[in-house]
Design a protein around this motif. Structure first.
Motif, PDB file in Angstrom:
ATOM      1  N   PRO A  68       0.807  -1.225   0.000  1.00 19.26           N
ATOM      2  CA  PRO A  68       0.000   0.000   0.000  1.00 19.26           C
ATOM      3  C   PRO A  68       0.839   1.275   0.000  1.00 19.26           C
ATOM      4  O   PRO A  68       0.487   2.252  -0.643  1.00 19.26           O
ATOM      5  CB  PRO A  68      -0.803  -0.099   1.300  1.00 19.26           C
ATOM      6  CG  PRO A  68      -0.745  -1.512   1.714  1.00 19.26           C
ATOM      7  CD  PRO A  68       0.474  -2.117   1.118  1.00 19.26           C
ATOM      8  N   GLU A  69       1.950   1.251   0.737  1.00 22.74           N
ATOM      9  CA  GLU A  69       2.720   2.490   0.845  1.00 22.74           C
ATOM     10  C   GLU A  69       3.407   2.880  -0.463  1.00 22.74           C
ATOM     11  O   GLU A  69       3.918   3.986  -0.599  1.00 22.74           O
ATOM     12  CB  GLU A  69       3.747   2.425   1.985  1.00 22.74           C
ATOM     13  CG  GLU A  69       4.751   1.306   1.875  1.00 22.74           C
ATOM     14  CD  GLU A  69       4.279   0.041   2.576  1.00 22.74           C
ATOM     15  OE1 GLU A  69       3.049  -0.144   2.683  1.00 22.74           O
ATOM     16  OE2 GLU A  69       5.117  -0.762   3.001  1.00 22.74           O
ATOM     17  N   GLU A  72       2.039   6.243  -2.555  1.00 27.98           N
ATOM     18  CA  GLU A  72       2.568   7.614  -2.467  1.00 27.98           C
ATOM     19  C   GLU A  72       3.652   7.836  -3.512  1.00 27.98           C
ATOM     20  O   GLU A  72       3.712   8.880  -4.148  1.00 27.98           O
ATOM     21  CB  GLU A  72       3.151   7.857  -1.079  1.00 27.98           C
ATOM     22  CG  GLU A  72       2.135   8.373  -0.102  1.00 27.98           C
ATOM     23  CD  GLU A  72       2.760   8.785   1.217  1.00 27.98           C
ATOM     24  OE1 GLU A  72       3.973   8.561   1.410  1.00 27.98           O
ATOM     25  OE2 GLU A  72       2.027   9.327   2.051  1.00 27.98           O
ATOM     26  N   LEU A 120      -5.608   3.171  -4.742  1.00 27.63           N
ATOM     27  CA  LEU A 120      -5.071   3.860  -3.568  1.00 27.63           C
ATOM     28  C   LEU A 120      -4.379   5.160  -3.977  1.00 27.63           C
ATOM     29  O   LEU A 120      -4.497   6.173  -3.289  1.00 27.63           O
ATOM     30  CB  LEU A 120      -4.068   2.961  -2.847  1.00 27.63           C
ATOM     31  CG  LEU A 120      -4.566   2.137  -1.677  1.00 27.63           C
ATOM     32  CD1 LEU A 120      -3.413   1.361  -1.061  1.00 27.63           C
ATOM     33  CD2 LEU A 120      -5.207   3.005  -0.605  1.00 27.63           C
ATOM     34  N   THR A 123      -7.041   7.608  -4.495  1.00 33.40           N
ATOM     35  CA  THR A 123      -7.656   8.046  -3.237  1.00 33.40           C
ATOM     36  C   THR A 123      -6.754   9.022  -2.493  1.00 33.40           C
ATOM     37  O   THR A 123      -7.212  10.059  -1.990  1.00 33.40           O
ATOM     38  CB  THR A 123      -7.920   6.815  -2.342  1.00 33.40           C
ATOM     39  OG1 THR A 123      -8.645   5.871  -3.094  1.00 33.40           O
ATOM     40  CG2 THR A 123      -8.702   7.205  -1.106  1.00 33.40           C
ATOM     41  N   LEU A 124      -5.485   8.671  -2.422  1.00 28.75           N
ATOM     42  CA  LEU A 124      -4.552   9.562  -1.737  1.00 28.75           C
ATOM     43  C   LEU A 124      -4.483  10.895  -2.477  1.00 28.75           C
ATOM     44  O   LEU A 124      -4.406  11.957  -1.857  1.00 28.75           O
ATOM     45  CB  LEU A 124      -3.160   8.923  -1.669  1.00 28.75           C
ATOM     46  CG  LEU A 124      -3.044   7.674  -0.800  1.00 28.75           C
ATOM     47  CD1 LEU A 124      -1.648   7.070  -0.899  1.00 28.75           C
ATOM     48  CD2 LEU A 124      -3.355   7.980   0.654  1.00 28.75           C
ATOM     49  N   GLN A 127      -7.437  13.091  -1.635  1.00 32.55           N
ATOM     50  CA  GLN A 127      -7.260  13.749  -0.341  1.00 32.55           C
ATOM     51  C   GLN A 127      -6.370  14.972  -0.491  1.00 32.55           C
ATOM     52  O   GLN A 127      -6.668  16.041   0.026  1.00 32.55           O
ATOM     53  CB  GLN A 127      -6.629  12.774   0.662  1.00 32.55           C
ATOM     54  CG  GLN A 127      -7.610  11.856   1.319  1.00 32.55           C
ATOM     55  CD  GLN A 127      -8.656  12.603   2.123  1.00 32.55           C
ATOM     56  OE1 GLN A 127      -9.794  12.734   1.692  1.00 32.55           O
ATOM     57  NE2 GLN A 127      -8.283  13.129   3.276  1.00 32.55           N
TER      58      GLN A 127
ATOM     59  N   PRO B 139     -12.729   8.929   3.667  1.00 37.09           N
ATOM     60  CA  PRO B 139     -11.526   9.001   2.830  1.00 37.09           C
ATOM     61  C   PRO B 139     -10.257   9.304   3.621  1.00 37.09           C
ATOM     62  O   PRO B 139      -9.179   8.804   3.281  1.00 37.09           O
ATOM     63  CB  PRO B 139     -11.836  10.120   1.830  1.00 37.09           C
ATOM     64  CG  PRO B 139     -13.080  10.772   2.287  1.00 37.09           C
ATOM     65  CD  PRO B 139     -13.758   9.895   3.270  1.00 37.09           C
ATOM     66  N   ALA B 140     -10.387  10.101   4.676  1.00 37.42           N
ATOM     67  CA  ALA B 140      -9.182  10.441   5.444  1.00 37.42           C
ATOM     68  C   ALA B 140      -8.573   9.201   6.083  1.00 37.42           C
ATOM     69  O   ALA B 140      -7.363   9.131   6.331  1.00 37.42           O
ATOM     70  CB  ALA B 140      -9.532  11.468   6.514  1.00 37.42           C
ATOM     71  N   THR B 142      -8.177   6.335   4.788  1.00 34.59           N
ATOM     72  CA  THR B 142      -7.275   5.661   3.853  1.00 34.59           C
ATOM     73  C   THR B 142      -5.859   6.202   3.993  1.00 34.59           C
ATOM     74  O   THR B 142      -4.892   5.448   4.010  1.00 34.59           O
ATOM     75  CB  THR B 142      -7.756   5.881   2.403  1.00 34.59           C
ATOM     76  OG1 THR B 142      -9.121   5.536   2.349  1.00 34.59           O
ATOM     77  CG2 THR B 142      -6.981   5.021   1.433  1.00 34.59           C
ATOM     78  N   VAL B 143      -5.770   7.509   4.083  1.00 29.15           N
ATOM     79  CA  VAL B 143      -4.454   8.131   4.232  1.00 29.15           C
ATOM     80  C   VAL B 143      -3.827   7.672   5.555  1.00 29.15           C
ATOM     81  O   VAL B 143      -2.654   7.299   5.619  1.00 29.15           O
ATOM     82  CB  VAL B 143      -4.585   9.672   4.213  1.00 29.15           C
ATOM     83  CG1 VAL B 143      -3.225  10.333   4.392  1.00 29.15           C
ATOM     84  CG2 VAL B 143      -5.231  10.123   2.917  1.00 29.15           C
ATOM     85  N   VAL B 146      -2.601   4.042   5.313  1.00 28.88           N
ATOM     86  CA  VAL B 146      -1.336   3.924   4.577  1.00 28.88           C
ATOM     87  C   VAL B 146      -0.183   4.392   5.474  1.00 28.88           C
ATOM     88  O   VAL B 146       0.879   3.766   5.531  1.00 28.88           O
ATOM     89  CB  VAL B 146      -1.381   4.737   3.258  1.00 28.88           C
ATOM     90  CG1 VAL B 146       0.003   4.846   2.632  1.00 28.88           C
ATOM     91  CG2 VAL B 146      -2.345   4.077   2.277  1.00 28.88           C
ATOM     92  N   ASN B 147      -0.406   5.469   6.193  1.00 29.42           N
ATOM     93  CA  ASN B 147       0.650   5.978   7.084  1.00 29.42           C
ATOM     94  C   ASN B 147       0.957   5.004   8.221  1.00 29.42           C
ATOM     95  O   ASN B 147       2.106   4.882   8.652  1.00 29.42           O
ATOM     96  CB  ASN B 147       0.247   7.345   7.664  1.00 29.42           C
ATOM     97  CG  ASN B 147       0.339   8.427   6.605  1.00 29.42           C
ATOM     98  OD1 ASN B 147       1.035   8.263   5.605  1.00 29.42           O
ATOM     99  ND2 ASN B 147      -0.367   9.523   6.807  1.00 29.42           N
TER     100      ASN B 147
END
Lengths: 175, 474
Positions: A68-69, A72, A120, A123-124, A127, B139-140, B142-143, B146-147
């Motif tokens: 997933p990461e 970015e 993903l 989605t990121l 945001q 949605p937040a 998801t971020v 991932v973090n």
């Protein structure tokens, strides 16, 4: 400058499962780009792992699986080429297809597909773009047929010739 | 109606082929369902002849799913073989890396893979019963998810030196101490990590409240439970004795991993390549047990981190005084464990020994045999090595988490199939429930889990002559 990430994944210690590693190595050699796989090195030292994006036109990344990461990182490129092996799910020995964002369910966990990873990214990006339509990289999947999955870092005689075909295709796509 | 056979066969890669076969009877009901697993074939043989100090680097390369667990279990076996117990700072650092692994693995399982499917309902349209639906709802999150995973992975990277194939633990300790700046870097993300896991916990608790009917009929069955434990019966991921409790919650055994062969045996079934571990004294299948998050919370009376301990108290109210038997509670237990692991990172980083450079014991008192044990995210992992005096591996025995849970996964599939598959047509909801029974155990079935696009899954219904009656595929 259009920045492209070539992202290979698989287990380089399981023979044809690691075909992406060999493709990335050959591709990097052809382009004169740095990649830890050059000179047939299948055990890169930490020093050989560079921070990405590097600022070059084409970057290379190899991992055991999609994570997933990575979303970015992928979001920082305009194009991404996923490179993987397959065991006959595709009719062609060397399979090429476009990848669009979309969730793909799996009966098992710890399995992420290129499409899910792109979702993903989207989605990121949403945001970060405060709800606006984010830019998702143009993506393709290059998947090469694997035939043998023993404990070896050498490709089988069936899969080895497919490496050059995959490299030529990616070079064409890179333009 | 003729008797028929349904096969669910995901096309996985290399090792770890698994498929579900559901046998229907003449009345159109499920007669029996089996889950076939084929894992780690040839792995033990492959290691013979290698040097014991190579093992912590070979084992993560074979399995790309939980490399840290194999890396650490292997080093722990090496400590014993070489008679070289690690100094305290080395054990703290190994445990720190392990906590990074627990957080990233449990986080990914819940937030990115299994959770969305679960939270949005088994019968929902597959187009929305996925991570997209979860994103639309929050949605937040998801971020944050991932973090969270990135934070766990970063702990591994800081200690292991690289993303792939960490180079860290060696027999006798580790090869790198922690720098003050690295400690600060990890600490910086801890509060957010804990907060994200707590959001996950509130989601799962809400889901539990609204899905009790399913939870209480979905693969609920008694077994024993098995895992590492602290001396005070606290949750333990890295070291300690193994505790085995029975169906009623009473302690059956408490023993050192070095003696696991006295307590545990492995049964062979003709229909599966993977063996079925069980408690020797009770025999098979009476002595089968479960490991992993549900098993660990069932054997533990407490957790030594405050937030997770408060959550454990709530969890224990599900079935007061007895083990929680519901398969779907694995998800709930997994998040409590993730919280504990994240809190434990803080405790380890606050330990005055964590920055010390005394991280390797170079004295050796060769023993020739040793067992390394660790609680991998999906359950107890045992590495047992027999080594020649020159350090060459003579024999290897591995019991992996998915192996411990082999019987339980098959039983869960059988139970779910019998409960939910009611006729010749297999609906999307039925298929998803069968998958969910497997997914709850977070099995490690593939060394490299990827395939073109979607990992296919197929249910095929055949009559006794092998003619196709129905097929569900996605």
């Amino acid at each position: 400058m259009t920045r492209t990430l070539v992202l290979g994944y698989g287990n380089m210690d399981r023979q044809d499962d690691g075909v992406a590693w060999h493709i990335l190595s050959a591709l990097a050699r052809r382009l004169g780009c740095p990649f830890a796989g050059l000179q047939g090195n299948t055990d890169p030292s930490p020093e050989m792992e560079e921070e990405l994006p590097s600022g070059r036109e084409v970057d290379f990344l190899f991992d055991l699986q999609l994570l997933p990461e990575m979303a970015e990182l992928i979001g920082q490129y305009q194009r991404v080429c996923f490179v993987d092996a397959h065991t006959g799910q595709a009719a062609e020995d060397v399979h090429f297809s476009a990848v669009e964002p979309g969730f793909q369910t799996s009966p098992f966990t710890h399995h992420m597909t290129p499409a899910t990873l792109l979702l993903l990214v989207e989605t990121l990006g949403k945001q970060a773009a405060a709800g606006n339509q984010p830019r998702v990289p143009e993506a393709i999947l290059v998947s090469v047929r694997g035939y043998h999955f023993e404990f070896s870092q050498e490709l089988s005689t069936e899969t080895l010739p497919l490496v050059d075909r995959a490299v030529e295709y990616i070079l064409d796509w890179l333009g | 109606m003729l008797a028929q056979k349904i096969t669910i066969e995901p096309v996985t890669r290399i090792e770890g082929h698994a498929k579900v076969v559901i046998h229907m009877n003449d009345a159109g009901k499920v007669e029996h369902a089996y889950m076939h697993v084929n894992e780690f074939r040839g792995f033990e043989k492959f290691c013979e002849g290698r040097m014991v100090f190579e093992m912590p680097y070979i084992t993560p390369r074979i399995c790309g799913i939980c490399p840290v667990s194999h890396h650490l279990a292997s080093a722990k076996a090496g400590d014993i073989v070489m008679g070289s117990p690690p100094p305290r700072p080395a054990n703290l650092l190994r445990e720190l890396m392990h906590m990074g692994q627990m957080v990233q693995s449990h986080g990914m399982h819940f937030f990115e893979l299994a959770g969305p499917d679960l939270l949005l309902g088994f019968d929902a349209d597959p187009a929305i019963r996925n991570v997209v639906g979860l994103i639309q709802a929050n949605p937040a999150l998801t971020v944050k998810a991932v973090n969270l995973r990135k934070w766990g992975q970063n702990i591994i990277k800081i200690l292991g030196g690289r993303r792939v194939h960490p180079v860290f633990a060696i027999p006798g300790g580790v090869n790198k101490s922690l720098k003050a700046a690295e400690r600060e870097e990890i600490l910086k993300g801890m509060e957010d990590a804990i907060a994200t896991i707590q959001v996950g916990l509130s989601l799962i608790k809400d889901w539990v409240a609204h899905n009790l009917e399913d939870i209480n009929k979905f693969a609920v069955f008694p077994t024993g439970y098995y895992g590492l434990i602290t001396p005070e019966n606290g949750l333990e991921f890295y070291d300690g004795d193994i505790r085995l409790i029975g169906r009623d919650g009473r302690e059956l055994e408490r023993f050192s991993a070095q003696n696991y062969l006295d307590v545990t045996a492995e049964h062979v079934e003709s229909w599966s390549y993977l063996k079925f571990p069980y408690y020797k004294k009770m025999g098979y299948p009476e002595g089968v047990y479960r490991v992993g998050p549900l098993g660990r919370l069932n054997i533990a009376d407490r957790i030594d981190t405050p937030l997770a301990n408060a959550e454990l108290k709530l969890f224990k109210q599900i079935n007061p005084g007895r083990p929680v038997e519901n398969t779907l509670y694995y998800h709930y237990a997994r998040l409590i464990e993730a919280l504990s692991a994240a809190e434990r990172v803080g405790m380890l980083l606050d330990d005055p020994d964590i920055l010390k450079t005394d991280v390797l014991n170079t004295r050796q008192d060769f023993k020739g045999e040793g067992v390394g044990v660790i609680e991998a995210p999906r359950g107890t992992l045992l590495h047992h090595y027999w080594v020649k005096p020159n350090g060459q591996i003579e024999r290897v025995n591995l019991i992996v988490s998915t192996g411990h849970n082999n019987w339980a996964m098959s039983k869960a599939v059988d139970s779910v199939a019998k409960t939910y598959i009611t006729g010749p047509k297999v609906t999307e909801g039925m298929l998803n429930r069968v998958e969910a029974a497997i997914r709850a155990y977070d099995p490690c079935l593939s060394c490299s889990t990827h395939a073109i696009g979607q990992m296919p899954i197929e249910i095929t219904m055949l009559d006794p002559q092998g003619n196709l009656i129905d097929q569900v595929c996605r």
